[in-house]
Design an enzyme around this catalytic site. Structure first.
Site, PDB file in Angstrom:
ATOM      1  N   GLU A  43       0.922  -1.095   0.107  1.00 13.88           N
ATOM      2  CA  GLU A  43       0.030  -0.020   0.002  1.00 13.88           C
ATOM      3  C   GLU A  43       1.053   1.269   0.022  1.00 13.88           C
ATOM      4  O   GLU A  43       1.567   1.528   0.895  1.00 13.88           O
ATOM      5  CB  GLU A  43      -0.883   0.048   1.172  1.00 13.88           C
ATOM      6  CG  GLU A  43      -1.980   1.235   1.177  1.00 13.88           C
ATOM      7  CD  GLU A  43      -2.626   1.369   2.466  1.00 13.88           C
ATOM      8  OE1 GLU A  43      -3.707   2.208   2.515  1.00 13.88           O
ATOM      9  OE2 GLU A  43      -2.527   0.961   3.373  1.00 13.88           O
ATOM     10  N   GLU A  68       4.826   5.031   3.535  1.00 19.05           N
ATOM     11  CA  GLU A  68       4.667   6.160   4.160  1.00 19.05           C
ATOM     12  C   GLU A  68       5.567   6.989   4.211  1.00 19.05           C
ATOM     13  O   GLU A  68       6.784   6.782   4.800  1.00 19.05           O
ATOM     14  CB  GLU A  68       3.689   5.849   5.237  1.00 19.05           C
ATOM     15  CG  GLU A  68       3.458   7.153   6.275  1.00 19.05           C
ATOM     16  CD  GLU A  68       2.409   8.189   5.248  1.00 19.05           C
ATOM     17  OE1 GLU A  68       1.576   7.795   4.722  1.00 19.05           O
ATOM     18  OE2 GLU A  68       2.992   9.273   5.305  1.00 19.05           O
ATOM     19  N   ASP A 117      -3.205  11.568  -1.914  1.00 17.90           N
ATOM     20  CA  ASP A 117      -3.357  13.019  -1.870  1.00 17.90           C
ATOM     21  C   ASP A 117      -3.689  13.490  -2.882  1.00 17.90           C
ATOM     22  O   ASP A 117      -3.314  13.080  -4.258  1.00 17.90           O
ATOM     23  CB  ASP A 117      -2.022  13.647  -1.437  1.00 17.90           C
ATOM     24  CG  ASP A 117      -1.758  13.411   0.114  1.00 17.90           C
ATOM     25  OD1 ASP A 117      -2.532  13.130   0.907  1.00 17.90           O
ATOM     26  OD2 ASP A 117      -0.285  13.079   0.237  1.00 17.90           O
ATOM     27  N   LYS A 121      -3.482  21.435  -7.680  1.00 15.03           N
ATOM     28  CA  LYS A 121      -3.074  22.394  -8.627  1.00 15.03           C
ATOM     29  C   LYS A 121      -2.728  21.391 -10.074  1.00 15.03           C
ATOM     30  O   LYS A 121      -1.944  20.444  -9.613  1.00 15.03           O
ATOM     31  CB  LYS A 121      -2.128  23.204  -8.250  1.00 15.03           C
ATOM     32  CG  LYS A 121      -2.375  24.234  -7.176  1.00 15.03           C
ATOM     33  CD  LYS A 121      -1.379  25.205  -6.833  1.00 15.03           C
ATOM     34  CE  LYS A 121      -1.838  25.901  -5.611  1.00 15.03           C
ATOM     35  NZ  LYS A 121      -0.547  26.493  -5.066  1.00 15.03           N
ATOM     36  N   ASP A 153     -12.819   9.231  -2.272  1.00 11.16           N
ATOM     37  CA  ASP A 153     -13.995   9.870  -2.479  1.00 11.16           C
ATOM     38  C   ASP A 153     -13.738  11.287  -3.362  1.00 11.16           C
ATOM     39  O   ASP A 153     -14.988  11.752  -3.618  1.00 11.16           O
ATOM     40  CB  ASP A 153     -14.654  10.169  -1.138  1.00 11.16           C
ATOM     41  CG  ASP A 153     -13.819  11.434  -0.572  1.00 11.16           C
ATOM     42  OD1 ASP A 153     -12.569  11.600  -0.653  1.00 11.16           O
ATOM     43  OD2 ASP A 153     -14.324  12.351  -0.034  1.00 11.16           O
ATOM     44  N   THR A 192     -10.453   2.118   4.778  1.00 16.28           N
ATOM     45  CA  THR A 192      -9.311   2.936   5.377  1.00 16.28           C
ATOM     46  C   THR A 192      -9.932   4.041   6.325  1.00 16.28           C
ATOM     47  O   THR A 192     -10.955   4.218   6.493  1.00 16.28           O
ATOM     48  CB  THR A 192      -8.597   3.423   4.350  1.00 16.28           C
ATOM     49  OG1 THR A 192      -9.350   4.813   3.914  1.00 16.28           O
ATOM     50  CG2 THR A 192      -8.393   2.689   2.994  1.00 16.28           C
ATOM     51  N   TYR A 194      -9.673   7.301   6.040  1.00 14.71           N
ATOM     52  CA  TYR A 194     -10.269   8.421   5.121  1.00 14.71           C
ATOM     53  C   TYR A 194     -11.527   7.718   4.719  1.00 14.71           C
ATOM     54  O   TYR A 194     -12.233   8.619   4.395  1.00 14.71           O
ATOM     55  CB  TYR A 194      -9.282   8.678   3.973  1.00 14.71           C
ATOM     56  CG  TYR A 194      -8.258   9.683   4.265  1.00 14.71           C
ATOM     57  CD1 TYR A 194      -7.185   9.469   5.359  1.00 14.71           C
ATOM     58  CD2 TYR A 194      -8.399  10.991   3.554  1.00 14.71           C
ATOM     59  CE1 TYR A 194      -6.416  10.618   5.557  1.00 14.71           C
ATOM     60  CE2 TYR A 194      -7.512  11.984   4.156  1.00 14.71           C
ATOM     61  CZ  TYR A 194      -6.643  11.841   4.913  1.00 14.71           C
ATOM     62  OH  TYR A 194      -5.755  12.899   5.490  1.00 14.71           O
ATOM     63  N   GLU A 195     -11.585   6.516   4.302  1.00 11.59           N
ATOM     64  CA  GLU A 195     -12.861   5.870   3.649  1.00 11.59           C
ATOM     65  C   GLU A 195     -13.893   5.969   4.898  1.00 11.59           C
ATOM     66  O   GLU A 195     -15.015   6.414   4.836  1.00 11.59           O
ATOM     67  CB  GLU A 195     -12.601   4.359   3.354  1.00 11.59           C
ATOM     68  CG  GLU A 195     -13.925   3.682   2.569  1.00 11.59           C
ATOM     69  CD  GLU A 195     -13.541   2.682   2.052  1.00 11.59           C
ATOM     70  OE1 GLU A 195     -12.209   2.161   1.985  1.00 11.59           O
ATOM     71  OE2 GLU A 195     -14.186   1.940   1.287  1.00 11.59           O
TER      72      GLU A 195
HETATM   73  N1  SAM Z   1      -4.149   5.395   2.785  1.00  8.63           N
HETATM   74  C1  SAM Z   1      -4.767   6.084   4.046  1.00  8.63           C
HETATM   75  C2  SAM Z   1      -6.362   6.209   4.162  1.00  8.63           C
HETATM   76  O1  SAM Z   1      -6.541   6.032   2.947  1.00  8.63           O
HETATM   77  O2  SAM Z   1      -6.660   6.408   5.204  1.00  8.63           O
HETATM   78  C3  SAM Z   1      -4.106   7.528   4.154  1.00  8.63           C
HETATM   79  C4  SAM Z   1      -4.778   8.747   2.967  1.00  8.63           C
HETATM   80  S1  SAM Z   1      -3.812  10.216   3.186  1.00  8.63           S
HETATM   81  C5  SAM Z   1      -4.778  11.227   2.359  1.00  8.63           C
HETATM   82  C6  SAM Z   1      -2.317   9.935   1.923  1.00  8.63           C
HETATM   83  C7  SAM Z   1      -0.986   9.383   2.411  1.00  8.63           C
HETATM   84  O3  SAM Z   1      -0.208   9.106   1.436  1.00  8.63           O
HETATM   85  C8  SAM Z   1      -0.628  10.497   3.329  1.00  8.63           C
HETATM   86  O4  SAM Z   1      -0.345   9.807   4.724  1.00  8.63           O
HETATM   87  C9  SAM Z   1       0.865  10.802   2.973  1.00  8.63           C
HETATM   88  O5  SAM Z   1       1.913  11.348   3.626  1.00  8.63           O
HETATM   89  C10 SAM Z   1       1.131   9.567   1.802  1.00  8.63           C
HETATM   90  N2  SAM Z   1       1.702   9.972   0.558  1.00  8.63           N
HETATM   91  C11 SAM Z   1       1.562  10.912  -0.367  1.00  8.63           C
HETATM   92  N3  SAM Z   1       2.419  11.054  -1.428  1.00  8.63           N
HETATM   93  C12 SAM Z   1       3.479   9.957  -1.170  1.00  8.63           C
HETATM   94  C13 SAM Z   1       4.611   9.493  -1.633  1.00  8.63           C
HETATM   95  N4  SAM Z   1       5.118  10.089  -2.665  1.00  8.63           N
HETATM   96  N5  SAM Z   1       5.201   8.464  -1.095  1.00  8.63           N
HETATM   97  C14 SAM Z   1       4.814   7.964   0.176  1.00  8.63           C
HETATM   98  N6  SAM Z   1       3.691   8.285   0.857  1.00  8.63           N
HETATM   99  C15 SAM Z   1       3.061   9.092   0.275  1.00  8.63           C
END
Ligand code: SAM
Length: 220
Positions: A43, A68, A117, A121, A153, A192, A194-195
């Site tokens: 993941e 992460e 994320d 932009k 979402d 998850t 966020y879900e």
């Molecule tokens: N997957 C989890 C969930 O659905 O609850 C977390 C979602 S959160 C919006 C996105 C996560 O991806 C963040 O913790 C962020 O630090 C990580 N992330 C974003 N870009 C990344 C990258 N290039 N490499 C590793 N992690 C990354």
């Protein structure tokens, strides 16, 4: 997901046996690391680890690696695993951009991109984890029969991701714009963080499952 900086997080991760400090050394040898020939699922952007811990608990015959980039976020995931002590789950504090240094050709069977994320932009779109540049990168270690599962979402991000599938060298196997009301795709769904948060606010969850098309992709 941005958390305030948690003092000591990096040190905790460094000491934890559930975080691989120099994962490059295991490139091409992850099955040796886990001491079995089970499939490997990763993941990318694992956040606080809610999804991957439950997946690892429910699938003891699959190896899982959660990736992460932020220590303070990963700390929460590692603390969950320190309680669960699952032998089929480890974590990397690592950037998605560098994963070719960690996984060899065909080494990964499935990639989860959960609520990546959005980077809203246009100038930031190559940072979105399901963009075509990342999809091509994943092809360097995702097996020919491997899949990527993407959930969000965020409809704008989802529409963007769907448009990137073919240029990225993949094709759609399954797609839904309302996962929780799609009995076939929702069967066995593990939510998850966020879900839970966004479906709790009434947002529909989009999901697609894609596979490599085998088409020749020209790297830019
Ligand atoms: N997957 C989890 C969930 O659905 O609850 C977390 C979602 S959160 C919006 C996105 C996560 O991806 C963040 O913790 C962020 O630090 C990580 N992330 C974003 N870009 C990344 C990258 N290039 N490499 C590793 N992690 C990354």
């Amino acid at each position: 997901m941005r958390l305030r900086n948690i003092p000591g997080a990096r040190e905790h991760l460094k000491e934890s046996s559930y975080v691989i400090d120099t994962p490059e050394e295991w490139k091409g040898h992850w099955r040796e690391y886990f001491k079995n020939d089970n499939p490997l699922r990763i993941e990318i952007g694992t956040g606080k680890g809610c999804f991957i811990v439950q997946m690892a608990q429910e699938n003891p015959d699959v190896n899982f690696i959660g990736i992460e980039k932020y220590s303070s976020v990963l700390l929460r995931a590692v603390q969950k695993q320190e309680e669960a002590q699952l032998t089929n789950l480890v974590y990397l504090r690592y950037e998605a951009e560098l994963l070719e240094d960690v996984f060899a050709k065909d080494e990964v069977d499935l990639i989860y991109l959960n609520f990546s994320d959005p980077w809203p932009k246009k100038s930031q779109q190559t940072r979105r984890l399901p963009c075509k540049e990342f999809l091509r990168l994943y092809s360097n270690f995702l097996g020919a029969d491997g899949h990527i599962e993407f959930k969000t979402d965020n409809r704008e991000l989802f529409d963007f991701a769907v448009d990137e599938i073919v240029p990225g060298g993949y094709q759609i196997l399954q797609i839904t714009y309302d996962l929780h009301n799609d009995p076939a795709m929702n069967a066995g769904n593990v939510m998850t963080e966020y879900e839970k948060r966004f479906s709790g606010k009434g947002n529909a969850i989009c999901k697609c499952v894609i596979e490599r098309s085998g088409a020749q992709v020209t790297l830019i």
